[in-house]
Design a protein around this motif. Sequence first.
Motif, short mmCIF file in Angstrom:
data_model
loop_
_atom_site.label_atom_id
_atom_site.label_comp_id
_atom_site.label_asym_id
_atom_site.label_seq_id
_atom_site.Cartn_x
_atom_site.Cartn_y
_atom_site.Cartn_z
N HIS A 105 0.83 -1.20 0.00
CA HIS A 105 0.00 0.00 0.00
C HIS A 105 0.87 1.26 0.00
N ILE A 107 0.65 3.99 1.45
CA ILE A 107 0.86 4.58 2.78
C ILE A 107 1.97 3.84 3.53
N VAL A 197 -15.40 13.42 5.82
CA VAL A 197 -14.55 12.92 4.76
C VAL A 197 -14.80 13.70 3.47
N HIS A 202 -9.97 13.31 6.13
CA HIS A 202 -10.51 12.01 6.50
C HIS A 202 -10.45 11.91 8.01
N PHE A 203 -11.31 11.09 8.61
CA PHE A 203 -11.26 10.97 10.08
C PHE A 203 -10.11 10.08 10.51
N MET A 204 -9.53 9.35 9.57
CA MET A 204 -8.40 8.51 9.93
C MET A 204 -7.26 8.79 8.95
N PHE A 325 -6.81 6.43 -0.66
CA PHE A 325 -5.99 5.55 0.17
C PHE A 325 -6.82 4.51 0.91
N THR A 326 -8.04 4.86 1.32
CA THR A 326 -8.84 3.89 2.05
C THR A 326 -9.92 3.24 1.18
N GLU A 327 -10.03 3.68 -0.09
CA GLU A 327 -10.95 2.99 -0.97
C GLU A 327 -10.31 1.72 -1.51
N ASN A 328 -8.97 1.72 -1.55
CA ASN A 328 -8.23 0.51 -1.90
C ASN A 328 -8.62 -0.10 -3.24
N ASP A 329 -8.86 0.75 -4.23
CA ASP A 329 -9.10 0.24 -5.57
C ASP A 329 -7.77 -0.33 -6.06
N VAL A 330 -7.79 -1.62 -6.46
CA VAL A 330 -6.52 -2.26 -6.82
C VAL A 330 -5.86 -1.58 -8.02
N ARG A 331 -6.64 -0.88 -8.83
CA ARG A 331 -6.03 -0.18 -9.96
C ARG A 331 -5.15 0.95 -9.45
N LEU A 333 -3.81 1.04 -6.36
CA LEU A 333 -2.69 0.42 -5.64
C LEU A 333 -1.64 -0.06 -6.62
N GLY A 334 -2.08 -0.60 -7.75
CA GLY A 334 -1.14 -1.14 -8.72
C GLY A 334 -0.37 -0.06 -9.47
N TYR B 395 -2.44 -7.80 -2.75
CA TYR B 395 -2.48 -6.33 -2.68
C TYR B 395 -2.73 -5.90 -1.24
N GLU B 396 -1.94 -4.96 -0.77
CA GLU B 396 -2.12 -4.50 0.60
C GLU B 396 -3.17 -3.39 0.64
N VAL B 398 -5.47 -0.55 3.24
CA VAL B 398 -5.54 0.15 4.52
C VAL B 398 -7.01 0.54 4.70
N ASN B 446 -13.99 -3.32 -4.55
CA ASN B 446 -13.34 -3.56 -5.83
C ASN B 446 -14.26 -4.27 -6.81
#
Lengths: 337, 667
Positions: A105, A107, A197, A202-204, A325-331, A333-334, B395-396, B398, B446
């Motif tokens: 990730h 982050i 948000v 963001h709250f985190m 960052f917290t939606e974590n869409d793999v696109r 992240l990749g 995939y990591e 958070v 996703n």
Amino acid sequence: MDPDVATRTRDEALTDIENAHTPADLEAVRIRYLGRKGLISQYLTEMGSLSAEDRPRVGKLLNQAKAEITRALATKSAGSASDRPSGPPLDVTLPGKKPVRGAAHPITRTMDEISEIFASLGFTVATGPEVEREYYNFEALNMPMDHPSRDAFDTLFLKNGGLMRSHTSTVQIRYMKKHTPPIRIIAPGRVYRPDTVDASHHFMFHQIEGLAVDENITFADLKAVLMHFAHRYFGQEVKMRFRPSFFPFTEPSAEVDISCFICGAKGCAVCSGSGWLEVLGCGMVDVNVFKAVEYDEEKYTGFAFGMGVERMAMLKHGINDIRLFTENDVRFLGQLR
Amino acid sequence: MKVPISWLEKYCACDLSPEDLAQKLTMTGTAVESVDRVGNDTVLTFEITSNRADLLGVLGIAREVSALTGASLTLPDREFPVSDEEASTLTSVENKAKKLCPAYTAKVITGVSVGESPLWLQDALTAVGLRPVNNVVDITNYVMLETGQPLHAFDMDKLAEKRIVVRRARAKETIVAIDGTECALSKDDLVIADARQPVAIAGVMGGLHSEVDNSTTDILLESAVFDPFTIRQTARRLALASDSSYRFERGVTSESMMLGSDRACRLIVELAGGAAAKGTARAGAVKTRPVSVKIRWDRLNKLLGIRIPRDEALPILRNLGLTVKKDSKRQTTFTVPESRPDLTREVDLIEEVARLWGYDKIPAFSTMTIVSPEKQRDDIVLAECRRLLVGLGFYEVVTPSFVSTRDSFDLWSDTEPLALGNPVRENEPLLRKSLVGSVLQASKGNADRGNRTCTLFEIAKAYLPSNEALPRETTLLATASPAHFDELKGALESMLDSMGVPVTFAQEDRLPFAAGRSARITLLEGTVCGWIGDVSASYLRELDLKQEMCAFEVNMNEISSRAVLLKQNPSIPRFPSMSRDYAFILDEKRSWADVESCVREKGSSLVEHIAVFDVYRGEEIGTGKKSIAFSITYRAADRTLTGQDVDEVQAGIISSLTSELDATLRM
């Protein structure tokens, strides 16, 4: 010995190779010319009969011939029917079967990158709890109850008492209570604020805060350390400026800007036309904080600094929405792998 | 806070262009957010930090500009003509809450004509974003912005008995504020009351009933010092913030209280006419003792890391209004003006010198010693774990630390999870006790976007309730995958092998896993360190995730403490191995673990490796039965095994399996 022997032998060998049709034929040719008792070897031994002027020239020619014969054998061998696999022709432009690649990730990668920079300056990583007491989040950091200085650090609190830490400075207090100077730590980790948000809040989120306490720590040391960090993280050309500011736990305090590397400090949307990007808060540790952790404030001085990890990553990688960052869409992240 | 340059220049002439002035102010700690042209004037918008209440008025800013540029300060006139009447005969102030209101003053101006303010006053207010109301109200706002002291004007005829009582509100009292809101008051709120009822929420907002309007003729002008904490509490509780409450929260001084009162009186008499009574009706006084602070010049240099000559530093402090009380080469004692209550310690003076002298003049030069940082075991193991999983194609992610009841699972603790009192997402108030729900949510996110389903993982803390006030924060690793159970288990086993942590798996049902399709993971000495399984169909339905998923969650604190960090003494076997394949028919209820332990026991040191390559079920082997095919690699450490050696061991294994597990050799 005939000085033209090298050329003649090579020509004969090439012809023999041409006429060889099976692997066995080729092997016979190889043994005849290149084997331990082969012709080339024989001629090399006979070179003693040559004159001193001829020897180097002929030796060179023989070795050249040997190389050429070796190459011709290899080429013929590769091209021979037994070597060619059967099957349809190979289209080398077809896409390969790519194995799945994972991704860390952005982050955690940013925190690792920043931690490594500070590790090279001797900073040890310290961690602490995310669910905290008021004392560690506020009072020990020179923010008494109901003080307006708390506004900037509003918290998410728990129903049964306790709160989610709003900065990792809590870790610094805990560390100082457990250790005596010299101290050189960074405290990375999740922090929480009651922010709604949107693209920039963001709250985190994550922070990395640093602390150094010793007998002769100065503001000049603080500037040097942060300068080093900025150059390593953003690039050597980046300029830095320190603006006086206020934090309850440092005095003197400063906010630190770097020259906007996106527009070359000419002014753009990211730096709101100013040419500067605010990246850090810092200052000399306030004596009230030393009092809270029972350090001799005459003997020791220290500096502290803090930065938002999301902000750093967003600036460096051109990310314009913190929610990614917290939606974590793999696109996503990749792409930042 | 907005300040028009034209207003600022009334108190301090400045040669610099607005942009240059803004730059200089910002670089010395008084941040200017923007410089805007408004009509013919330029307005600076300041961001004032909470420690500088003195800068919440144009006069305070002017003092700062004067200290910065050396330009002289012109204070506004505060005298005004007074009548023969005494204010203390026309009204009275009774203060029944001296702790919450240390000082309260009231001036009386009778016979005023309330009307429109002159243009200059209206323009000044609109330039800073305030709406003109009438001359008296506008003057109170103007003087507040000028001096930093909030003021309030009451229509005296509307005050019962024409007098003031400063007190706590009584339970069930209400007041209608000037903005029309009806406020329910509590005894924690300070009010300004007349003889009968509250007429203002002290320091926050005036009451509608007693406000000054066009029919008002007699004014009672309030200027007071209120306790910052009380004002802050009340303003928050009633959700009523105002320019007044903002300033009281940060603190006003008795000096500003008197200045504000005088200035407003002068302007009211000037612009609205009327006669100001002599003196002030008051209750309470703030005891001001002059504050002395000593600064040692070598301490200044030591803290900053540069020598600032005493001859350059001393004038800086003088220009800020500090006066020298006692002076020597090594240290100087200053008397601090009342307007700077934030300067109480030596380090506060050091900061003033540093910021006005210029932070940029301090070099970035370090003499810090070379130190080697310690690397914590947990950090090393987690970093390695992350590397391994990314290498396996994961995939990591958070994800937020707070979840809804739906995504909260009792994998590690069945105590009620801790909950936030003020969650930002109201349906996600629980501090999560496990991560797997959050990771599956990320999988769903996703899938909703049409992404190919990948294996996701997260390493983060779970907050397990404990007997103490703070939870036990445990670092977990959770994974969610579209792969099959055996594939995900294989990945986990790979990871644990790399770390040198052996575990066993035993079937056990647990939510959110499907019944009969999950396992408890245990360390050799018996501690549970994780769970793995197919995700239950009902949870997948709740998530609206149409893909079948598998997941595991392990306790990284436990694994990290047992991980082998330093691998040593590698050895490669010297003698060749011999491999043989077997297939046994067993009862369905027998597990592989049973078979393996049998083989290892009988084969002892000659069995190097056992690999399962097929599990078969079919009619011809009977119902309730399965056939497991596996190969055994035999190798001795000290010799080449012969066929006979292997035959002997093999016979023992086969007979053991047959007798102890009722297995039938198929081939």
